[in-house]
Design a protein around this motif. Structure first.
Motif, PDB file in Angstrom:
ATOM      1  N   GLU A   1       1.432  17.107  -2.325  1.00 11.17           N
ATOM      2  CA  GLU A   1       2.842  16.501  -2.463  1.00 11.17           C
ATOM      3  C   GLU A   1       2.856  16.323  -3.961  1.00 11.17           C
ATOM      4  OE1 GLU A   1       4.288  14.161   0.429  1.00 11.17           O
ATOM      5  OE2 GLU A   1       3.702  15.354   2.024  1.00 11.17           O
ATOM      6  N   ARG A   2       2.069  15.267  -4.380  1.00  5.88           N
ATOM      7  CA  ARG A   2       2.067  14.940  -5.869  1.00  5.88           C
ATOM      8  C   ARG A   2       1.617  15.676  -6.803  1.00  5.88           C
ATOM      9  NH1 ARG A   2       1.048   8.412  -5.625  1.00  5.88           N
ATOM     10  NH2 ARG A   2       2.315   7.621  -3.789  1.00  5.88           N
ATOM     11  N   GLY A   3       1.201  16.825  -6.446  1.00  3.85           N
ATOM     12  CA  GLY A   3       0.579  17.987  -7.342  1.00  3.85           C
ATOM     13  C   GLY A   3      -0.729  17.583  -7.898  1.00  3.85           C
TER      14      GLY A   3
ATOM     15  N   ARG B  13     -10.254   7.467  10.722  1.00  2.96           N
ATOM     16  CA  ARG B  13     -11.026   8.026   9.500  1.00  2.96           C
ATOM     17  C   ARG B  13     -10.454   9.281   9.531  1.00  2.96           C
ATOM     18  NH1 ARG B  13     -17.249   8.013   8.446  1.00  2.96           N
ATOM     19  NH2 ARG B  13     -17.141   6.909  10.081  1.00  2.96           N
ATOM     20  N   ARG B  14     -10.375  10.224  10.442  1.00  2.00           N
ATOM     21  CA  ARG B  14      -9.954  11.580  10.271  1.00  2.00           C
ATOM     22  C   ARG B  14      -8.457  11.600   9.815  1.00  2.00           C
ATOM     23  NH1 ARG B  14     -13.453  11.993  14.637  1.00  2.00           N
ATOM     24  NH2 ARG B  14     -11.714  12.070  16.033  1.00  2.00           N
ATOM     25  N   SER B  15      -7.848  10.921  10.432  1.00  2.00           N
ATOM     26  CA  SER B  15      -6.202  10.704  10.303  1.00  2.00           C
ATOM     27  C   SER B  15      -5.938  10.375   8.569  1.00  2.00           C
ATOM     28  CB  SER B  15      -5.509   9.855  11.224  1.00  2.00           C
ATOM     29  OG  SER B  15      -4.254   9.491  10.759  1.00  2.00           O
ATOM     30  N   PHE B  16      -6.836   9.402   8.353  1.00  3.16           N
ATOM     31  CA  PHE B  16      -6.609   9.032   6.912  1.00  3.16           C
ATOM     32  C   PHE B  16      -6.766  10.005   5.944  1.00  3.16           C
ATOM     33  CE2 PHE B  16      -8.256   7.411   2.943  1.00  3.16           C
ATOM     34  CZ  PHE B  16      -7.331   6.505   2.429  1.00  3.16           C
ATOM     35  N   GLU B  17      -8.007  10.856   6.217  1.00  6.29           N
ATOM     36  CA  GLU B  17      -8.178  11.929   5.361  1.00  6.29           C
ATOM     37  C   GLU B  17      -7.240  12.938   5.172  1.00  6.29           C
ATOM     38  OE1 GLU B  17     -12.223  12.847   6.971  1.00  6.29           O
ATOM     39  OE2 GLU B  17     -13.237  11.483   5.613  1.00  6.29           O
ATOM     40  N   ARG B  18      -6.676  13.062   6.382  1.00  6.87           N
ATOM     41  CA  ARG B  18      -5.484  14.133   6.320  1.00  6.87           C
ATOM     42  C   ARG B  18      -4.461  13.915   5.527  1.00  6.87           C
ATOM     43  NH1 ARG B  18      -7.016  14.575  11.786  1.00  6.87           N
ATOM     44  NH2 ARG B  18      -5.124  13.410  12.440  1.00  6.87           N
ATOM     45  N   GLN B  19      -3.985  12.470   5.728  1.00  9.96           N
ATOM     46  CA  GLN B  19      -2.767  11.830   5.040  1.00  9.96           C
ATOM     47  C   GLN B  19      -3.178  11.926   3.617  1.00  9.96           C
ATOM     48  OE1 GLN B  19       0.046  11.559   6.461  1.00  9.96           O
ATOM     49  NE2 GLN B  19      -0.498  12.009   8.520  1.00  9.96           N
ATOM     50  N   LEU B  20      -4.254  11.764   3.149  1.00 14.74           N
ATOM     51  CA  LEU B  20      -4.424  11.415   1.751  1.00 14.74           C
ATOM     52  C   LEU B  20      -4.422  12.773   1.110  1.00 14.74           C
ATOM     53  CD1 LEU B  20      -5.402   9.833  -0.984  1.00 14.74           C
ATOM     54  CD2 LEU B  20      -7.901  10.261  -0.095  1.00 14.74           C
ATOM     55  N   SER B  21      -4.962  13.761   1.985  1.00 11.32           N
ATOM     56  CA  SER B  21      -5.191  15.071   1.336  1.00 11.32           C
ATOM     57  C   SER B  21      -3.589  15.521   1.018  1.00 11.32           C
ATOM     58  CB  SER B  21      -6.007  16.138   1.984  1.00 11.32           C
ATOM     59  OG  SER B  21      -5.900  17.366   1.762  1.00 11.32           O
ATOM     60  N   ALA B  22      -2.769  15.401   2.339  1.00 13.26           N
ATOM     61  CA  ALA B  22      -1.417  16.017   2.089  1.00 13.26           C
ATOM     62  C   ALA B  22      -0.444  15.306   1.261  1.00 13.26           C
ATOM     63  CB  ALA B  22      -0.857  15.766   3.432  1.00 13.26           C
ATOM     64  N   LEU B  23      -0.814  14.076   0.744  1.00 14.28           N
ATOM     65  CA  LEU B  23       0.010  13.141  -0.024  1.00 14.28           C
ATOM     66  C   LEU B  23      -0.388  13.819  -1.306  1.00 14.28           C
ATOM     67  CD1 LEU B  23       2.295  10.866  -0.326  1.00 14.28           C
ATOM     68  CD2 LEU B  23       0.217   9.250  -0.518  1.00 14.28           C
TER      69      LEU B  23
ATOM     70  N   LEU C 123       1.181   5.089   9.334  1.00 15.42           N
ATOM     71  CA  LEU C 123       0.373   3.819   9.303  1.00 15.42           C
ATOM     72  C   LEU C 123      -0.764   4.659   8.062  1.00 15.42           C
ATOM     73  CD1 LEU C 123      -0.212   0.740   9.030  1.00 15.42           C
ATOM     74  CD2 LEU C 123      -1.946   1.210  10.961  1.00 15.42           C
ATOM     75  N   MET C 124      -1.418   5.566   8.498  1.00 13.35           N
ATOM     76  CA  MET C 124      -2.392   6.117   7.676  1.00 13.35           C
ATOM     77  C   MET C 124      -1.749   6.683   6.247  1.00 13.35           C
ATOM     78  SD  MET C 124      -5.177   5.324   9.001  1.00 13.35           S
ATOM     79  CE  MET C 124      -5.717   4.525  10.396  1.00 13.35           C
ATOM     80  N   ARG C 125      -0.512   7.300   6.409  1.00 16.50           N
ATOM     81  CA  ARG C 125       0.135   7.870   5.074  1.00 16.50           C
ATOM     82  C   ARG C 125       0.365   6.585   4.352  1.00 16.50           C
ATOM     83  NH1 ARG C 125       2.662  12.606   3.639  1.00 16.50           N
ATOM     84  NH2 ARG C 125       4.403  12.105   2.212  1.00 16.50           N
ATOM     85  N   ALA C 126       0.757   5.624   5.021  1.00 10.82           N
ATOM     86  CA  ALA C 126       1.199   4.663   4.281  1.00 10.82           C
ATOM     87  C   ALA C 126      -0.090   3.877   3.398  1.00 10.82           C
ATOM     88  CB  ALA C 126       2.030   3.351   5.003  1.00 10.82           C
ATOM     89  N   LEU C 127      -1.055   3.655   4.037  1.00 10.40           N
ATOM     90  CA  LEU C 127      -2.390   3.426   3.325  1.00 10.40           C
ATOM     91  C   LEU C 127      -2.686   4.219   2.370  1.00 10.40           C
ATOM     92  CD1 LEU C 127      -4.796   1.292   3.185  1.00 10.40           C
ATOM     93  CD2 LEU C 127      -5.821   2.659   4.865  1.00 10.40           C
ATOM     94  N   ALA C 128      -2.658   5.435   2.546  1.00  7.09           N
ATOM     95  CA  ALA C 128      -3.107   6.602   1.692  1.00  7.09           C
ATOM     96  C   ALA C 128      -2.132   6.468   0.310  1.00  7.09           C
ATOM     97  CB  ALA C 128      -2.843   7.974   2.011  1.00  7.09           C
ATOM     98  N   GLN C 129      -0.743   6.098   0.553  1.00  7.25           N
ATOM     99  CA  GLN C 129       0.230   6.067  -0.357  1.00  7.25           C
ATOM    100  C   GLN C 129      -0.078   4.766  -1.167  1.00  7.25           C
ATOM    101  OE1 GLN C 129       4.286   6.174   0.669  1.00  7.25           O
ATOM    102  NE2 GLN C 129       4.942   4.530  -0.720  1.00  7.25           N
ATOM    103  N   LEU C 130      -0.461   3.533  -0.382  1.00 12.58           N
ATOM    104  CA  LEU C 130      -0.825   2.424  -1.324  1.00 12.58           C
ATOM    105  C   LEU C 130      -1.969   2.447  -2.008  1.00 12.58           C
ATOM    106  CD1 LEU C 130      -0.772  -0.734  -1.488  1.00 12.58           C
ATOM    107  CD2 LEU C 130      -2.336  -0.761   0.523  1.00 12.58           C
ATOM    108  N   MET C 131      -3.098   3.523  -1.712  1.00 12.31           N
ATOM    109  CA  MET C 131      -4.323   3.435  -2.689  1.00 12.31           C
ATOM    110  C   MET C 131      -4.017   4.532  -3.492  1.00 12.31           C
ATOM    111  SD  MET C 131      -7.171   3.712   0.469  1.00 12.31           S
ATOM    112  CE  MET C 131      -8.500   3.680  -0.832  1.00 12.31           C
ATOM    113  N   LEU C 132      -3.165   5.598  -3.540  1.00 15.08           N
ATOM    114  CA  LEU C 132      -2.950   6.319  -4.636  1.00 15.08           C
ATOM    115  C   LEU C 132      -2.079   5.716  -5.694  1.00 15.08           C
ATOM    116  CD1 LEU C 132      -2.312   9.885  -3.094  1.00 15.08           C
ATOM    117  CD2 LEU C 132      -3.975   9.270  -4.486  1.00 15.08           C
ATOM    118  N   ASP C 133      -1.190   4.977  -5.350  1.00 12.14           N
ATOM    119  CA  ASP C 133      -0.510   4.250  -6.323  1.00 12.14           C
ATOM    120  C   ASP C 133      -1.197   3.244  -6.985  1.00 12.14           C
ATOM    121  OD1 ASP C 133       1.877   5.353  -5.416  1.00 12.14           O
ATOM    122  OD2 ASP C 133       2.644   3.706  -3.831  1.00 12.14           O
ATOM    123  N   ALA C 134      -2.264   2.884  -6.588  1.00 13.87           N
ATOM    124  CA  ALA C 134      -3.036   1.736  -7.268  1.00 13.87           C
ATOM    125  C   ALA C 134      -4.149   2.654  -7.973  1.00 13.87           C
ATOM    126  CB  ALA C 134      -3.888   0.596  -6.238  1.00 13.87           C
TER     127      ALA C 134
END
Length: 270
Positions: free
Chosen positions: A66-68, A53-63, A19-30
Motif C-alpha cells: 500500500e505504501r509503494g 507469525r503468518r498473520s503478521f507476515e501477511r499484514q506487513l507485506s500488504a501494508l 492487531l497484526m496490522r497495527a504492529l506492522a504499521q508501528l514497525m514500518l513507521d519506525a
C-alpha cells in the motif's frame, strides 16, 4: 511512546481492525525507507504462536505494498524458540525422548536409599519397578523444565523451600538434587546438553548471541520468568525492547507490570 520503569518502552498499538496490522504499521513507521526499501532485518518480533507469525507476515507485506515500498521482513519467533535464538550452544541438544531417557538412567545410577523419597510405594532398600521409574522420570523432566523456565535449578529451589517452607519434606528435595547431579554427570559423559538447562544457564551467564539485532518487539501478554530475564539482558546489551499492548481509545484499560506486560488481575477486573 510511554517510558516505563525499566529502560524499555510500552507502545500502545493504534486502533484498527487487525492487531497484526497495527504492529506492522508501528514497525514500518519506525524504520527508515532507503531506495524504496524498508529493512526490518535488524528486528525480532515475539508473537504468541505460529499462526500469529503468518498473520503478521501477511499484514506487513500488504501494508508495504500500500505504501509503494518493499519490506525486508524481521525475524519472528514464538515463546518456545525465543531463548534458543540467543543462547550460545554448548553441545548437541537432546530431544524430548532423550531428556526423559537421561532422567531414567540417572535414577538407575542413584542409590535406592537416596531416591526412596521419590518412590514411597517401593519397599525400603529395593529398586523401584521400571514402570515407576519411567513415570517419575517424566515428572522430573517436567519439573526441571518448569524450574528452568524460572531461571532456577533444583539446588536453588531446595534452598528456597528450606528457607520459606520449614514444614516441607527436605528428603524429597535432597533426592531431586542427587538425581539431577547424576543426570548432569551422565550428560557430560555423553557430550550432550539438556535444552532447558542450556537455556537457563545461557541467560544466567549472559552467554547470548545478539549479532546484528538492534530491536525486539514483544507481542506477548505474559512472558515466562526466563524469557523476561532474557529480554532484560538484551536491553542491557543495547537492544531496544518494545512491549506492544493493544488498547481502545487513548488510555490503557489497566496497569502494566514492571516489564511493560499486562497485570493479569487488574486487566481481569477491568
Amino acid at each position: 511512546m510511554i517510558p516505563f520503569v525499566m529502560p524499555w518502552f510500552v507502545e500502545r498499538l493504534p486502533d484498527g481492525p487487525s492487531l497484526m496490522r497495527a504492529l506492522a504499521q508501528l514497525m514500518l513507521d519506525a524504520t527508515r525507507v532507503e531506495g524504496g526499501i524498508a529493512d526490518l532485518s535488524d528486528a525480532l518480533v515475539l508473537v504468541p504462536a505460529s499462526r500469529a507469525r503468518r498473520s503478521f507476515e501477511r499484514q506487513l507485506s500488504a501494508l508495504a505494498q500500500e505504501r509503494g515500498i518493499a519490506a525486508i521482513a524481521p525475524q519472528l519467533t514464538t515463546p518456545g524458540g525465543l531463548v534458543a535464538r540467543f543462547a550460545v550452544p554448548r553441545g548437541r541438544s537432546l530431544g524430548a525422548l532423550g531428556v526423559r531417557a537421561a532422567w531414567q538412567v540417572a535414577l538407575g545410577r542413584c542409590d535406592p536409599q537416596v531416591i526412596a523419597p521419590l518412590f514411597p510405594e517401593t519397599q525400603a532398600g529395593a529398586r523401584p519397578e521400571q514402570r515407576s521409574v519411567e513415570a517419575v522420570a517424566s515428572r522430573l523432566a517436567a519439573l526441571h523444565r518448569d524450574c528452568a523456565s524460572a531461571g532456577l535449578g533444583f539446588t536453588e529451589v531446595r534452598a528456597h523451600v528450606a528457607e520459606t517452607m520449614p514444614d516441607a519434606d527436605p528428603a524429597r528435595w535432597d533426592a531431586l538434587v542427587a538425581v539431577d547431579a547424576a543426570r548432569e554427570a551422565l550428560l557430560r559423559e555423553a557430550g550432550v546438553v539438556d535444552p532447558a538447562s542450556e537455556a537457563r544457564d545461557a541467560v544466567n551467564a549472559g552467554a547470548l548471541r545478539v549479532g546484528a539485532l538492534r530491536r525486539v518487539y514483544v507481542l506477548l501478554a505474559d512472558p515466562e520468568p526466563l524469557q523476561r530475564m532474557l529480554l532484560r539482558a538484551l536491553d542491557r546489551a543495547g537492544v531496544a525492547v518494545t512491549v506492544a499492548v493493544a488498547a481502545i481509545g487513548d488510555e490503557l484499560p489497566a496497569a502494566l507490570d514492571r516489564d511493560g506486560c499486562p497485570e493479569h488481575a487488574a486487566w481481569a477486573r477491568g
